[in-house]
Each structure stands twice: as C-alpha cells, then as structure tokens.
Design a protein around this motif. Structure first.
Motif, PDB file in Angstrom:
ATOM      1  N   ARG A 109      19.242 -60.600-127.526  1.00  0.00           N
ATOM      2  CA  ARG A 109      18.937 -61.968-127.093  1.00  0.00           C
ATOM      3  C   ARG A 109      17.900 -62.529-128.046  1.00  0.00           C
ATOM      4  NH1 ARG A 109      16.372 -61.866-121.947  1.00  0.00           N
ATOM      5  NH2 ARG A 109      15.909 -59.687-122.311  1.00  0.00           N
ATOM      6  N   TYR A 110      18.019 -63.819-128.347  1.00  0.00           N
ATOM      7  CA  TYR A 110      17.110 -64.453-129.297  1.00  0.00           C
ATOM      8  C   TYR A 110      16.414 -65.642-128.655  1.00  0.00           C
ATOM      9  CZ  TYR A 110      19.343 -61.427-132.633  1.00  0.00           C
ATOM     10  OH  TYR A 110      19.789 -60.308-133.288  1.00  0.00           O
ATOM     11  N   THR A 112      22.185 -65.543-133.777  1.00  0.00           N
ATOM     12  CA  THR A 112      23.078 -65.644-132.627  1.00  0.00           C
ATOM     13  C   THR A 112      24.545 -65.754-133.034  1.00  0.00           C
ATOM     14  OG1 THR A 112      22.703 -68.038-132.493  1.00  0.00           O
ATOM     15  CG2 THR A 112      21.331 -66.638-131.110  1.00  0.00           C
TER      16      THR A 112
END
Length: 88
Positions: free
Chosen positions: A78-79, A71
């Motif tokens: 998106r994580y 990130t």
C-alpha cells in the motif's frame, strides 16, 4: 525548509535504480511476518521486494509522481502520500 520532491524526474530515478536489489535482499532476510513502513519509498523498489506472506507493507513518500509509478505495479504493498517529518 522548502518542499523538494522527485516529481520532475520520477521515471529517470526508477530507471536508474531498477534491478538494484542487494539492499532489499538484506532487509527481506531480517523480517518475517511483519508490518513494515518504508519511509521515502519512491517508486516502490524496496516495498516491492519486501512483499510476501504475512507481511503488511506500506510505503510513504512525498512525491505523488513516485507513488503513481509504485501503484501502477500492483505489487501488493500500500502506498501513502505524506511527509515523514509529520509522523507522530
């Protein structure tokens, strides 16, 4: 099964594999305008290489430290912290 993550050596893992992208190029050529879930995404090397127009990329990993590294890059993916063994 014991929980083993890469938290303890996330930076070393990232340094070892940084710049290795032949696998990512292979995947990127085979998807267009797709939603992609990368399981065991680590520090984001594969999701980072798949980000592009019309692609919704989500990386899932069990290691909070790996996701922290991912990130930090702000690459557009998106994580999510989670265990792929528990997906339904």
């Amino acid at each position: 099964m014991s929980e083993i993550t890469y938290d303890g050596f996330a930076e070393l893992y990232e340094a070892e594999f940084e710049g290795r992208d032949l696998d990512v190029l292979f995947y990127a050529r085979r998807v267009e305008g797709a939603r992609i879930l990368v399981l065991g995404c680590g520090a984001g090397r594969v999701p980072r290489g798949l980000v592009g127009p019309g692609r919704d990329i989500v990386g899932l990993d069990l290691s909070a430290k790996m996701l922290e590294l991912a990130t930090q890059r702000g690459d557009g993916a998106r994580y999510v912290l989670g265990d792929m063994r528990h997906l339904h």
